[in-house]
Design an enzyme around this catalytic site. Structure first.
Site, PDB file in Angstrom:
ATOM      1  CG  ASP A   1      -2.148   0.948   0.941  1.00  0.00           C
ATOM      2  OD1 ASP A   1      -2.070   1.776   0.016  1.00  0.00           O
ATOM      3  OD2 ASP A   1      -3.152   0.852   1.665  1.00  0.00           O
TER       4      ASP A   1
HETATM    5  C1  BGC Z   1      -4.889   3.427  -0.083  1.00  0.00           C
HETATM    6  C2  BGC Z   1      -4.951   2.448  -1.232  1.00  0.00           C
HETATM    7  C3  BGC Z   1      -4.721   3.173  -2.527  1.00  0.00           C
HETATM    8  C4  BGC Z   1      -3.390   3.877  -2.458  1.00  0.00           C
HETATM    9  C5  BGC Z   1      -3.028   4.624  -3.705  1.00  0.00           C
HETATM   10  C6  BGC Z   1      -3.641   4.277  -0.121  1.00  0.00           C
HETATM   11  O1  BGC Z   1      -3.744   5.321   0.783  1.00  0.00           O
HETATM   12  O2  BGC Z   1      -4.958   2.736   1.137  1.00  0.00           O
HETATM   13  O3  BGC Z   1      -6.183   1.782  -1.231  1.00  0.00           O
HETATM   14  O4  BGC Z   1      -4.786   2.289  -3.594  1.00  0.00           O
HETATM   15  O5  BGC Z   1      -3.413   4.813  -1.395  1.00  0.00           O
HETATM   16  O6  BGC Z   1      -3.814   5.740  -3.862  1.00  0.00           O
END
Ligand code: BGC
Length: 739
Positions: free
Chosen positions: A266
């Site tokens: 993530d």
């Molecule tokens: C989120 C993800 C997301 C990623 C990219 C993170 O803060 O938890 O679900 O895909 O950011 O934007």
């Protein structure tokens, strides 16, 4: 001599032409060769630096390929409800392109509420086409974290509280996306069930809950959906961050389930170089540059899996095979996506996609209550409809965190209602309450001016005055995508509706008997006024075509057929996590004391009457369930039984009913839920039509995870097969025995 010169000339000519003549497509570029062979060939041509570069980002959303070898970059995009606008290279802010406005599809809670794998395939296909057109090869979604508490700010991005429903719904979405040569990146693996403390909290959960509740949808995504990517979660499990977690990524995901795709972190979920080398991570994204950016030209080189990794490899402290393992996974994904020359081209922002979005919403919107047949609104016999509430006009595709979108357009509920009634009907509007007037996220603004300075009592009085002579009042409220509502980063503070909406609803109900409450949300809300209004609709966040989808149901052009993918409790205390006092825990840890008793498994066990149960949803027609039957009363260890039940449309219009099939284990050596969903089917029936729905009982349907021996077991003994129209509306029970 002349002969010799001739010979030399011939030889040099030969030297010039033969390599060209005999040149062959390198194995890694040869799509007729087995993928594993191509991977090894590509790997053998890469330098250590090139390999390491592939393991981490080069910009907010991309990672490098190997330009020298013609191996393209990887471009990821959020997900899961539409294709995120382009952002600046190194920032979250949108890049202000003018050609990146997408179709916003309904939120995944709405998709889950359709209880239709066919609709899930349509969703995956459509969003996959949008991703492909925008040249993304990894879609950051779908999300399948289980709905443990109605306060979780990101529940709207997930598929509800039941592992079986989420498993069946996630698979076609993945298949639809990947048919476009775009990898679905299933998230957030695992146990990311709250936003509070998401970067630090260590989730303590027993193995039974882990295997029976929190993992099945991920397992189905990997084994049945054959997902090409998975995203680690921010939180910790067994003390290790999930983005580099020995138990989750190596032991379970790779060894137990045989996952051969890439593990993506993530954004900012990586915290340690050694652990990310050894504990299953392949690609690091979003690591912010705290303490690293100063004095270095390129912060991305200082990612955990960048220079620190390279140095360990160069010094020999970490064997090269460790980077090879990661690059193999990355190449496999690349060959499946942007190096697949046969993948389609995709399409973007099309009417076809907008209509797919509308259809998904129409299948997912849930009619929760409908007394006195207030719905559908008979537009021919209606003079005045009063629409009240901020959510009737507020754009919902902007906000909520990383799933925020720049939609090509968005039809509000008010506009939708106006679209679906003739000009002779007076559709009046009153604000009713003020929620959050802001409508911006990372540089995308809704462009709406929602400012309203009048105090609450004035707004209520106005709405009530206008309600008195209306034939029907449609209150559109619920939550929104602002912080502490349905939004990434924080959880909700309470189950109650915010912004004084209860007072507005009570006042409207006192002024007019025909109040329809429409809740726009991705979560359950408390409804103290439930007995004072005749009709309630859960409309979800439904994207570009939200208002049209809602209106088509309110006026009866479409017959509602969605059912709840999670329980609506009366009070927060009626939810296991809250009853037992651990949500959200502390910064350090949270313990899932309720274990496997999540959602209806808890209300069943505690004999709690929910406000609206899991699986609940009404229709404008009526269905009659006949007597169910079972092929035998006993089942041998390797046998299967089949349960059938006739379902008839006894009303005067066509409709669809979600027939649910639960199993109850009457006696077992470990505690089991009263019942568990093990099958469902959405049947479409014309008036008077009857169909026989059948469900198969196999060993898997009877099994539980025995944490004493770490295996799934089906214990011989008495069981019951249960047919229901919801988790509490039981239509038939059939006892049987497993020998
Ligand atoms: C989120 C993800 C997301 C990623 C990219 C993170 O803060 O938890 O679900 O895909 O950011 O934007």
């Amino acid at each position: 001599m002349l002969k010799l010169i001739k010979k030399i000339r011939m030889a040099s000519l030969f030297a010039l032409f033969v390599p060209c003549a005999m040149a062959q497509t390198p194995v890694y570029l040869d799509e007729t060769k087995p993928i594993e062979q191509r991977i090894e060939d590509a790997l053998s041509r890469m330098t250590l630096e090139e390999k390491v570069a592939m393991c981490h980002a080069q910009s907010k959303f991309s990672s490098p390929g190997v330009a020298r070898l013609g191996i393209p970059e990887n471009w990821t995009t959020d997900g899961p409800h539409g294709i995120r606008p382009e952002v600046l290279w190194d920032q979250w802010d949108q890049a202000a392109w003018t050609n990146d406005s997408c179709i916003a599809f309904p939120a995944l809670t709405c998709l889950a509420a359709s209880w239709s794998p066919e609709i899930s395939l349509l969703y995956g296909k459509s969003i996959g086409e949008e991703a492909r057109y925008r040249n993304k090869n990894i879609l950051l979604g779908p999300g399948v974290n289980i709905y443990r508490s109605p306060l979780n700010g990101r529940n709207f991005e997930y598929m509800g509280e039941d592992p079986y429903l989420a498993s069946k719904m996630v698979v076609p979405y993945i298949q639809g996306v990947q048919a476009n040569g775009v990898a679905a990146c299933v998230k957030h693996f695992a146990l990311n069930n709250q936003e509070a403390y998401r970067h630090t909290v260590d989730v303590k959960v027993d193995d039974r809950a882990l295997y029976e509740i929190y993992l099945p949808a991920f397992k189905a995504a990997v084994q049945e959906g054959e997902a090409w990517a998975i995203m680690g979660a921010y939180n910790r499990y067994k003390g290790e961050w999930c983005c580099h977690n020995q138990y989750l990524l190596n032991d379970i995901l790779r060894d137990e389930w045989g996952f051969d795709g890439v593990v993506v972190s993530d954004w900012g979920g990586v915290n340690d170089t050694k652990q990310s080398i050894y504990n299953g991570l392949d690609m690091e994204f979003g690591t912010w540059t705290d303490g690293l950016s100063e004095g270095v030209s390129n912060a991305y080189d200082n990612y955990f899996l960048a220079n620190p990794f390279l140095e360990l490899l160069k010094s020999g402290e970490v064997p090269e095979e460790e980077v090879n393992k990661k690059v193999r996974n990355i190449l496999r994904m690349i060959f499946r996506t942007n190096m697949n020359t046969k993948r389609p081209w995709g399409s973007f922002g099309t009417e076809e996609h907008a209509l797919a979005g509308r259809r998904i919403a129409q299948e997912g919107i849930v009619l929760l209550q409908n007394k006195n047949k207030v719905l559908p609104i008979n537009v021919n016999a209606t003079r005045k409809i009063l629409v009240v509430g901020e959510n009737a006009i507020k754009m919902m595709t902007v906000g909520g965190g990383s799933s925020s979108l720049k939609a090509k357009y968005e039809i509000s509920p008010l506009d939708g209602i106006r679209n679906y009634v003739s000009e002779t009907v007076n559709v009046a509007y009153a604000r009713g309450y003020v929620g959050d007037t802001d409508g911006s996220y990372n540089g995308v603004t809704s462009g709406q001016d929602l400012s309203e300075n009048r105090p609450a009592d004035v707004l209520i009085r106005e709405a009530v005055d206008m309600a008195r002579d209306a034939d029907v009042v449609v209150f559109v409220g619920g939550l929104n995508k602002s912080d502490f509502q349905d939004c990434e980063g924080n959880d909700r503070k309470a189950l109650e509706l915010p912004y004084g909406q209860n007072e507005v609803i009570e006042a409207l109900a006192a002024a007019n008997p025909n109040v329809v409450v429409v809740i726009v949300s991705g979560n359950a809300v408390a409804m103290p006024w439930v007995n004072k209004v005749p009709a309630i609709v859960e409309a979800w966040y439904s994207g570009t075509e939200a208002g049209n989808a809602l209106a088509s149901i309110l006026v009866g052009e479409v017959n509602p057929s969605g059912k709840l993918p999670f329980t609506f409790p009366v009070r927060l205390q009626d939810n296991g996590a809250h009853a037992l006092g651990e949500f959200p825990g502390t910064e350090d840890s949270v313990t899932y004391h309720e274990s496997i008793f999540v959602g209806y498994r808890w209300t069943d066990k505690e004999n709690i009457k929910p406000l609206f149960p899991f699986g609940h949803g009404l229709s404008y027609t009526t269905f009659e369930y006949g007597k169910p039957s079972i092929t035998a009363k006993t089942m041998g260890a390797n046998e299967k039984l089949v349960v059938t039940v006739p379902v008839k449309n006894t009303g005067s219009r066509e409709g669809a009913e979600v027939v649910q099939f639960y199993i109850s284990d009457k006696k077992s050596s470990l505690p089991r839920p009263v019942k568990e969903l093990k099958g469902f089917e959405k049947v479409r029936l014309n008036p008077g039509e009857e169909k026989v729905v059948s469900f198969t009982i196999d060993k898997e349907a009877l099994s539980f995870y025995d944490d004493r021996i770490r295996e799934w077991v089906a214990e011989p003994g008495k069981f019951e097969a249960i047919i229901g129209a919801s988790a509490t509306d039981i239509k038939g029970r059939l006892p049987f025995e497993l020998k």
